[in-house]
Write a protein that holds these residues in place. Structure first.
Motif: not given
Length: 470
Positions: A2-5, A34-37, A72-75
């Motif tokens: 998942s990518i969020e701006l 922001s990147v998760t998953g 540790g899950l969101t970059y």
């Protein structure tokens, strides 16, 4: 994945299934991807027009900062952009995410850039003041770089309210991108107010900006000065005074215009103060002048007064005064030394200040130089007079192609009814023939020196030229 701006100090709008970020010119803003998953730390990067940022943007306009949340899950990759690079940052962007041994993902977005609205006035306000009865044109400027630049709304605020609809002189009109115009004709006191404009820009016109308030005061120019009188006169000054009308209004300054009777153009200057008297300087003696005065304030100058006529005083009678050259050595006999070679053109100057007028004569070794020299007097002389003013003239004696007999003591004597004055030159003409190159160098040097001195003296003069000679 998942990518969020998200953005900071930037407006974010979703438009036609695409996310837009609207930057404000000269403001620093941040976009965070922001990147998760992901199963492991991914590689995140921003691309503009599909290319690496260091290939399309100056390094001074952006910086990158990689962040990781505590869970540790969101970059996150944070992009800081300085919108002083107005044209560089507008375009198509992508946040690209790549995982080890897996396919990459991305999310596209677009950037726009706009300036906050600002007002301009025509004619320009002077210290916030517009002239009563004039027409003022206000422009609301709201520049932007985007494909939606015509998609904007405008509105005007006067003292934080809309323009008064029953005032016919309000003529709000839309000139299209990038300005909107408000015209107020025949300004009057009730138009004194605070003005601002509102501009809605961006997708769906969702972003709204207000310009800074501008205070405009409507003022009428002052009334007309009257009864100009002469307080004192000297040979080169006039001290004048005047009165104001009863309903004069605000006066900050006066403009004084004057000219010689018979001349075509007035000279004008501002007094810089509201005092009703002033000294006019640098005039000619015994000369008649026309004088008129206008009062001024921030709305401009009012109507000029009626013309008054005054005459400067005549100078005191005295014997002549002679001004000598500044570029020659003075000998022990108080003579100006001029050394020259054979066959060279030279000139001697004699500036005479005199009232009453003087009679001026040149002599060589105590013998008067006339237009027709006799008795062995050299015949290579020419004379001229430059009239700097009614009481100052420059008399010049030209010696053409110097000869041995031009060697000697030259005197310029000025005489009037109050006395006499004189200036002396010692001219030494070389008796030996120089070689050709030295003679030419000497001639060039002497001619250049005399010409430069003469040109320097004459460059700022208006004069009448008379020449006598053979």
């Amino acid at each position: 994945v998942s990518i969020e701006l998200n953005g900071e100090n930037v407006y974010s709008v979703d438009y036609k299934a695409l996310q837009y970020f609207l930057f404000i010119e000269d403001k620093e803003a941040t976009i965070t991807c922001s990147v998760t998953g992901t199963s492991s730390a991914p590689t995140i990067q921003f691309l503009k027009e599909g290319m690496q940022l260091d290939t399309v943007l100056p390094s001074t306009l952006y910086s990158l900062e990689t962040l990781r949340s505590d869970d540790g899950l969101t970059y996150r990759l944070k992009l800081r952009i300085d919108a002083s690079g107005y044209t560089d940052i507008v375009g198509n962007w992508t946040c690209s995410v790549a995982e080890a041994e897996q396919s990459s993902s991305s999310k596209a977005f677009k950037t726009l850039c706009t300036s906050k609205p600002y007002l301009t006035f025509s004619p320009a306000l002077v210290h916030g003041v517009a002239r009563e009865g004039s027409t003022i044109t206000m422009r609301c400027n709201c520049d932007s770089l985007d494909e939606l630049q015509d998609d904007r709304d405008w509105s005007w605020l006067i003292d934080n309210g809309s323009p008064n609809g029953n005032r016919l002189s309000y003529e709000g009109s839309n000139d299209g991108y990038p300005t909107d115009v408000l015209v107020i004709a025949n300004l009057e006191d009730l138009d004194t107010a605070s003005y601002s404009c509102n501009c809605k820009v961006g997708p769906y016109k969702t972003v709204q900006f207000n310009s800074p308030d501008v205070q405009m005061s409507v003022m009428r120019p002052p009334g007309i000065p009257k009864e100009i009188s002469l307080l004192e006169t000297t040979m080169d000054t006039l001290t004048i005074a005047w009165k104001n009308e009863e309903d004069m209004g605000v006066v900050l300054d006066y403009k004084i215009s004057y000219k010689k009777v018979g001349s075509t153009a007035y000279r004008e200057f501002s007094t810089g103060v509201s005092v009703t008297n002033h000294l006019i300087k640098n005039l000619d003696p015994l000369t008649e002048y026309y004088v008129k005065i206008a009062a001024a304030n921030n709305a401009g100058s009012g109507t000029y007064s009626e013309i008054a006529t005054f005459t400067t005083a005549q100078p005191s009678e005295s014997r002549p005064v002679i001004v000598g050259p500044k570029n020659l050595i003075v000998t022990s006999d108080n003579a100006y030394l001029l050394e020259t070679g054979l066959g060279i053109d030279i000139s001697l100057t004699c500036e005479v200040n005199s009232y009453p007028a003087s009679v001026v004569e040149w002599s060589l070794n105590d013998r008067t130089i006339t237009t027709e020299p006799t008795g062995g007097m050299p015949n290579n002389f020419e004379r001229s007079v430059l009239n700097k003013s009614d009481f100052t003239s420059v008399y010049m004696l030209y010696i053409k192609s110097t000869r041995p007999e031009n060697d000697g003591t030259y005197s310029c004597v000025a005489t009037n009814t109050k006395g006499a004055a004189a200036i002396t030159y010692s001219v030494e003409v070389s008796k030996e023939e120089d070689n050709e190159s030295d003679a030419e160098a000497s001639k060039d040097s002497s001619s250049s020196s005399i010409s430069l001195a003469t040109l320097t003296m004459l460059s700022s003069l208006t004069f009448t030229l008379h020449i006598w000679g053979q």
